[in-house]
Design an enzyme around this catalytic site. Structure first.
Site, PDB file in Angstrom:
ATOM      1  N   CYS A 135      30.466  28.449  34.149  1.00 16.88           N
ATOM      2  CA  CYS A 135      29.911  27.537  35.038  1.00 16.88           C
ATOM      3  C   CYS A 135      29.088  28.390  36.337  1.00 16.88           C
ATOM      4  O   CYS A 135      29.507  28.047  37.512  1.00 16.88           O
ATOM      5  CB  CYS A 135      30.450  26.150  35.489  1.00 16.88           C
ATOM      6  SG  CYS A 135      31.025  25.385  34.205  1.00 16.88           S
ATOM      7  N   GLU A 136      28.234  29.225  35.973  1.00 14.79           N
ATOM      8  CA  GLU A 136      27.613  29.948  37.051  1.00 14.79           C
ATOM      9  C   GLU A 136      26.336  30.601  36.465  1.00 14.79           C
ATOM     10  O   GLU A 136      26.368  31.198  35.314  1.00 14.79           O
ATOM     11  CB  GLU A 136      28.384  31.164  37.637  1.00 14.79           C
ATOM     12  CG  GLU A 136      29.531  30.619  38.227  1.00 14.79           C
ATOM     13  CD  GLU A 136      29.731  30.651  39.728  1.00 14.79           C
ATOM     14  OE1 GLU A 136      28.524  30.898  40.260  1.00 14.79           O
ATOM     15  OE2 GLU A 136      30.749  30.291  40.366  1.00 14.79           O
TER      16      GLU A 136
ATOM     17  N   ARG B 263      31.088  43.446  36.143  1.00 14.64           N
ATOM     18  CA  ARG B 263      30.345  44.621  36.587  1.00 14.64           C
ATOM     19  C   ARG B 263      28.667  44.004  36.503  1.00 14.64           C
ATOM     20  O   ARG B 263      28.068  44.219  37.285  1.00 14.64           O
ATOM     21  CB  ARG B 263      30.268  45.849  35.923  1.00 14.64           C
ATOM     22  CG  ARG B 263      31.499  46.393  36.073  1.00 14.64           C
ATOM     23  CD  ARG B 263      31.609  47.920  35.479  1.00 14.64           C
ATOM     24  NE  ARG B 263      30.798  48.833  36.128  1.00 14.64           N
ATOM     25  CZ  ARG B 263      29.503  49.205  35.810  1.00 14.64           C
ATOM     26  NH1 ARG B 263      29.273  48.905  34.472  1.00 14.64           N
ATOM     27  NH2 ARG B 263      28.829  49.914  36.424  1.00 14.64           N
TER      28      ARG B 263
ATOM     29  N   GLU C 217      39.828  63.057  41.911  1.00 12.66           N
ATOM     30  CA  GLU C 217      40.124  61.761  41.893  1.00 12.66           C
ATOM     31  C   GLU C 217      39.092  60.787  40.907  1.00 12.66           C
ATOM     32  O   GLU C 217      38.694  60.074  41.337  1.00 12.66           O
ATOM     33  CB  GLU C 217      40.243  61.020  43.319  1.00 12.66           C
ATOM     34  CG  GLU C 217      41.004  61.539  44.300  1.00 12.66           C
ATOM     35  CD  GLU C 217      40.626  60.961  45.893  1.00 12.66           C
ATOM     36  OE1 GLU C 217      39.672  60.030  45.735  1.00 12.66           O
ATOM     37  OE2 GLU C 217      41.307  61.346  46.609  1.00 12.66           O
ATOM     38  N   PRO C 218      39.053  61.358  39.523  1.00 10.60           N
ATOM     39  CA  PRO C 218      38.055  60.696  38.772  1.00 10.60           C
ATOM     40  C   PRO C 218      38.667  59.335  38.246  1.00 10.60           C
ATOM     41  O   PRO C 218      39.974  59.451  37.597  1.00 10.60           O
ATOM     42  CB  PRO C 218      37.640  61.650  37.818  1.00 10.60           C
ATOM     43  CG  PRO C 218      38.571  62.376  37.621  1.00 10.60           C
ATOM     44  CD  PRO C 218      39.469  62.534  39.024  1.00 10.60           C
ATOM     45  N   GLY C 219      38.124  58.338  38.163  1.00 11.36           N
ATOM     46  CA  GLY C 219      38.583  56.988  37.624  1.00 11.36           C
ATOM     47  C   GLY C 219      37.664  56.609  36.263  1.00 11.36           C
ATOM     48  O   GLY C 219      38.227  56.739  35.222  1.00 11.36           O
ATOM     49  N   ARG C 220      36.307  56.071  36.725  1.00 11.91           N
ATOM     50  CA  ARG C 220      35.315  55.724  35.616  1.00 11.91           C
ATOM     51  C   ARG C 220      35.156  57.010  34.508  1.00 11.91           C
ATOM     52  O   ARG C 220      35.056  56.606  33.514  1.00 11.91           O
ATOM     53  CB  ARG C 220      34.019  55.582  36.335  1.00 11.91           C
ATOM     54  CG  ARG C 220      32.880  55.029  35.464  1.00 11.91           C
ATOM     55  CD  ARG C 220      31.686  54.968  36.407  1.00 11.91           C
ATOM     56  NE  ARG C 220      31.763  54.534  37.631  1.00 11.91           N
ATOM     57  CZ  ARG C 220      31.752  53.132  38.144  1.00 11.91           C
ATOM     58  NH1 ARG C 220      31.332  52.232  37.134  1.00 11.91           N
ATOM     59  NH2 ARG C 220      31.832  52.871  39.325  1.00 11.91           N
TER      60      ARG C 220
END
Ligand SMILES: *Cc1c(COP(=O)(O)O)cnc(C)c1O
Length: 424
Positions: free
Chosen positions: A350-351, A318, A279-282
């Site tokens: 604004c963080e 991320r 089940e690879p995503g990345r």
């Protein structure tokens, strides 16, 4: 530079045969750009490494769920790994096959289970005893047999970021491998359940094959105990988590990941005929994508110098969420004098946590284009509208052609579902 990303004669970034600056000229910035060839080659490298062995590559939709990306994978024959009914609806909208789709996730609702069974889901990966009972009930009512695997927790340390490590016994995912046997026996005896496999997924962004191999060994040991009790399986699903290079990691290549699995299963007479699913995503989407952004302002300072760009944490979460380091490279130079410096690459939100990269040594000018590399996975799919910022456009490059697979959100769509109260 990731495969299919290069520099043109002027030194500017190219995705396949298209200049980054041309993409920004057409679609504005920030914009996500993906290479179709990069997606296809990652998928094929995994598939080819299985050789003659029966296998299925279930792309993890949450990594990048744009239907344009899903359709590229569906055409290659991919299966899919989903974590919500919404993702299943996307798979179907993209021409993917629900019968080649596995449904993971700790909190599937009754409506999601029913919807997945109606669509003919390939397998429900069950994460708790309570969920198994609920699936049995719903399938009985529907007079259907639900295909299930138990997601077991092999208790191996994936040695990755704590937020993306999922295979240790103290986290919320899966069923402790030692508790799985009685549940398998219960499911095997239940008329509305069809036991089809074992599933595990130990974490994300693994950069070493050994936890992957350890997990495969533990899953095989369970398969043997099931076989002794007359429970035969139709597949083993070893999950995703295959890591990629963001900066200076040295993750295994496709063939090494698959070899780690084959070193466990090929020698085992019980597993020799069993299809292996992953089940690879990345691994498939990550290296294929970049976030293109423009430098708005330079703000040099005594202690820290800031390059304020037009992409922010709402577009790419991320770095803010996991403290991830992502490569940021020049993608196109604006005319004018450049300022050398060590820059904090920050967005307009604004963080204080709104940054894309820390301490990047680069010569910059206002108007320069930058590319955050490795942004094809967990980029757009985690984006939000925080600060009422429309999410970026997404462009799929195929050779010399650009496909706008998602247009930038029109501003008024951001409040289209909102209403003024009806009283004064
Ligand atoms: C997120 C997830 C994946 C994909 O993980 P990657 O690190 O992107 O390969 C696979 N399976 C399950 C169950 C997941 O939750």
């Amino acid at each position: 530079m990731p495969p299919f990303f290069s520099r043109n004669d002027a030194g500017d970034l190219q995705i396949e045969q298209v200049d980054a600056s041309e993409i920004v000229a057409r679609y504005n910035s920030p914009t996500y750009v993906y290479s179709r060839a990069a997606i296809e080659s990652a998928y094929r490298a995994l598939s080819e490494a299985f050789g003659e062995r029966a296998h299925r590559i279930c792309y993890a939709v949450k990594a990048n769920s744009n239907i344009g990306i899903l359709s590229v994978l569906a055409r290659l024959g991919a299966g899919f790994d989903i974590v919500s009914y919404g993702e299943l609806a996307r798979v179907m909208a993209a021409g993917g096959d629900p019968g080649r789709t596995v449904f993971s996730g700790v909190g599937k609702s009754a409506a999601e289970i029913q919807g997945a069974l109606e669509a003919g889901i390939g397998c429900l990966n069950v994460e708790s005893e309570a969920e198994l009972r609920r699936i049995a009930e719903i399938a009985s009512e529907m007079q259907q047999k639900a295909p299930i695997s138990l997601r077991v927790n092999p208790d191996v340390d994936a040695r990755t970021h704590p937020y993306i490590s999922t295979g240790l016994k103290d986290n919320k995912f899966g069923i402790a491998i030692d508790d799985a046997l009685p549940l398998y026996e219960w499911a095997h005896a239940h008329p509305a359940l069809e036991v089809t496999g074992i599933d595990c997924h130990i974490g994300s962004q693994l950069t070493d094959v050994s936890p992957f191999r350890d997990a495969a060994e533990r899953v095989m040991a369970l398969a043997h105990r099931l076989a002794e009790r007359g429970i035969t399986l139709e597949h083993l699903d070893l999950g995703g988590g295959l890591g990629i290079r963001y900066t200076d990691e040295t993750p295994p290549a496709a063939a090494d990941w698959i070899e780690a699995i084959r070193s466990v299963v090929d020698a085992d007479p019980l597993a020799r005929e069993l299809p292996i699913w992953i089940e690879p995503g990345r691994f498939i989407a990550g290296p294929a994508g970049a976030l293109l952004t423009r430098v708005e302002y330079l703000k040099p300072g005594e202690h820290k110098s800031f390059a304020i760009v037009d992409a922010a944490m709402n577009d790419l979460m991320r770095p803010a969420l996991y403290g991830s380091d992502m490569a940021i490279v020049p993608a196109g130079q604006a005319p004018g004098e450049r300022q050398p410096g060590t820059w904090e690459i920050v967005g307009p939100i604004c963080e204080t946590g709104d940054f894309l990269g820390h301490e990047r040594a680069m010569d910059l000018a206002e108007g320069d284009l930058l590319a955050v590399l490795g942004a094809g996975a967990y980029g757009f799919s985690m984006a939000s509208n925080y600060n009422t910022r429309p999410r970026p456009a997404e462009v799929l490059v195929d050779g010399g052609t650009c496909h706008e697979i998602r247009r930038r959100e029109p501003l008024d769509s951001l409040w289209a579902l909102e209403q003024l109260p009806t009283t004064d």
